[in-house]
Design an enzyme around this catalytic site. Sequence first.
Site, PDB file in Angstrom:
ATOM      1  N   ASP A  10     -17.113  -0.949  -6.816  1.00 28.78           N
ATOM      2  CA  ASP A  10     -18.563  -0.835  -6.930  1.00 28.78           C
ATOM      3  C   ASP A  10     -19.139  -1.460  -8.195  1.00 28.78           C
ATOM      4  O   ASP A  10     -20.262  -1.144  -8.576  1.00 28.78           O
ATOM      5  CB  ASP A  10     -19.009   0.632  -6.840  1.00 28.78           C
ATOM      6  N   VAL A  33      -5.444 -12.591   4.931  1.00 21.57           N
ATOM      7  CA  VAL A  33      -4.314 -11.692   5.156  1.00 21.57           C
ATOM      8  C   VAL A  33      -3.754 -11.901   6.558  1.00 21.57           C
ATOM      9  O   VAL A  33      -2.783 -12.624   6.770  1.00 21.57           O
ATOM     10  CB  VAL A  33      -4.719 -10.210   4.967  1.00 21.57           C
ATOM     11  N   CYS A  70     -40.257 -26.016  23.103  1.00 19.83           N
ATOM     12  CA  CYS A  70     -38.888 -25.947  23.627  1.00 19.83           C
ATOM     13  C   CYS A  70     -38.382 -27.339  23.976  1.00 19.83           C
ATOM     14  O   CYS A  70     -37.202 -27.655  23.766  1.00 19.83           O
ATOM     15  CB  CYS A  70     -38.854 -25.049  24.865  1.00 19.83           C
ATOM     16  N   LYS A 111       0.806  -1.220   0.000  1.00 13.92           N
ATOM     17  CA  LYS A 111       0.000   0.000   0.000  1.00 13.92           C
ATOM     18  C   LYS A 111       0.838   1.268   0.000  1.00 13.92           C
ATOM     19  O   LYS A 111       0.437   2.290  -0.560  1.00 13.92           O
ATOM     20  CB  LYS A 111      -0.935  -0.004   1.217  1.00 13.92           C
ATOM     21  N   ASN A 127      -0.857  -6.690  -6.871  1.00 10.18           N
ATOM     22  CA  ASN A 127      -2.019  -5.857  -6.613  1.00 10.18           C
ATOM     23  C   ASN A 127      -1.886  -4.515  -7.352  1.00 10.18           C
ATOM     24  O   ASN A 127      -0.936  -3.752  -7.114  1.00 10.18           O
ATOM     25  CB  ASN A 127      -2.144  -5.611  -5.108  1.00 10.18           C
ATOM     26  N   THR A 164      -7.729  -4.861   7.931  1.00  7.76           N
ATOM     27  CA  THR A 164      -6.683  -4.622   6.925  1.00  7.76           C
ATOM     28  C   THR A 164      -7.134  -3.655   5.847  1.00  7.76           C
ATOM     29  O   THR A 164      -6.347  -3.222   5.043  1.00  7.76           O
ATOM     30  CB  THR A 164      -6.264  -5.946   6.247  1.00  7.76           C
ATOM     31  N   LYS A 165      -8.411  -3.328   5.829  1.00 12.44           N
ATOM     32  CA  LYS A 165      -8.912  -2.461   4.779  1.00 12.44           C
ATOM     33  C   LYS A 165     -10.112  -1.693   5.281  1.00 12.44           C
ATOM     34  O   LYS A 165     -11.017  -2.269   5.897  1.00 12.44           O
ATOM     35  CB  LYS A 165      -9.300  -3.303   3.544  1.00 12.44           C
ATOM     36  N   MET A 204     -27.581 -26.208  31.539  1.00 11.92           N
ATOM     37  CA  MET A 204     -28.263 -24.977  31.149  1.00 11.92           C
ATOM     38  C   MET A 204     -27.364 -23.791  31.517  1.00 11.92           C
ATOM     39  O   MET A 204     -27.584 -23.099  32.492  1.00 11.92           O
ATOM     40  CB  MET A 204     -29.628 -24.864  31.827  1.00 11.92           C
TER      41      MET A 204
END
Length: 511
Positions: free
Chosen positions: A96, A181, A426, A48, A76, A122-123, A273
């Site tokens: 998009d 990643v 139940c 990046k 990339n 990461t993004k 429970m």
Amino acid sequence: MVAHSNIDYSLYLVTSRDTGILSPSNDYFHILEQALIGGVTIVQIREKDADTGEFIEVARKSKEICDRYKVPILINDRIDIALAIGAHGVHVGQKDMPVTTARRLLPKNSIVGIGSVWGTRTKKLTNPIVGVRGVGSILRILDGTDIKAVAIGGVKRANLLRTLHGAVSPTNHPLDGVAIVSDIMGAEDPRARCEALSTTLREFRDAFSSSSTSAFRPSTLTDNWSTDSIKHGVGELMQVLRASNPLVHQITNSVVTTQSANITLAVGGSPIMATTPEEMEDLAKYPGALLINIGTLTTENLDGMFKAGFFANVNKKPLVCDPVGVGATQFRKGTVSELLSTWQASVIKGNAGELAALAGSSEVDAKGVDSAGSFEDPIKFVKNLARRERCVIVLTGVTDYVSDGDRVVLLKNGHEMLGRITGSGCMLGSCIASFCGAAASVGEDLAVGRLVRGDMFLGAIAGILVLTIASERAVARNDVKGPGTFLPALIDEAAALKPEDIIDAAKIELA
């Protein structure tokens, strides 16, 4: 998106040298090589912040390592760098672009990344999270094409099985791979992490290839589909349940915890429970099953539901979901949708109103836990919902419908007295969970007849038949005068049932 043939996209590593992600005890190139040894099948180099010279150097050295293991490498965004180092392809983000447009425009053997499936650090996300259950509808668009689909965004070891299992289209189109990643780049032992990821991928694919509708859905009834085989299968599973005494962990309606625990004991299970979130990881390690019933949904027990289901999936433990009253409030609808997007259910049980709300259908109205109306075609409904949710669906009513997405069984036992006591639905969830726990326990030490381990379809059928036939026998007793005397008699009769009673009394039809 990249066009290239003969690439295995199953374990797709997207690299990062971000110090917030990279394991501090490991060098970037060491992590990359260990990941390749562990089973990574394709690598995408993402830089990046690096300038061109640094990017080329990192990419060239990365390719040398990948070449040693004959693993293709993608770059990339930077086509120039991909050409400079002789990469196998380039990943070009198309912001998009709808999948329908991608399907029309992309060349043969292209790949589409679908996400973000989970939240990711990461993004920065510009669009809402797709979610596991949202991936299936996108995959459906790709049916009949050569376009490959890879899930991206927050995928890791802990949610990989849920991602694979849930991200399958209703027409049975599975993912071609998962892009990961931080779970690899940040691992202390990247080789071991990738070996674990590869094992899960392999097990899923092996199971998926042997099942026409869903992975991890084996069935005792595959080769002998008849009412007699179902009856005898239920009888055999009763023996396994009483011999294995599985732990049936129940986060359930607080109004009926006593009844639920008692019916679990009666059929041969061992109830606990527990709702405290801190206990969920440990409880999921015990053989048995998990029941999540949202009857008395609170913010306090909700965290426990999320964690219990998550750890049940991690340990491949059967999970029965009872979305009680899901159509009554927006809070319940939203909660159940989020729960089912977080973990994978083995069985979902509900009445017509509850399942209609879950499916987003207006065909049946829901009023609290009651159902007003019925489906015009319940057989088609349960089959379609089972395919969408990738699990066994139980539609309760005068006739109970059970489907695994391929087959539908109609069960016609039961007595109206069940509707005159609190918590019979139940209790049915508890019975189903108990028998699913038994089905998961089938093995060399607990092999009876031709039972197949992990048969949730048979487990759901068994739970219904045992409770409904017990209700008929309870009402026939001289000491039962009404609802007050019916409940203890019901528990007694469930405990007294024998396999031959099921064979004699079960009313079963095959759709």
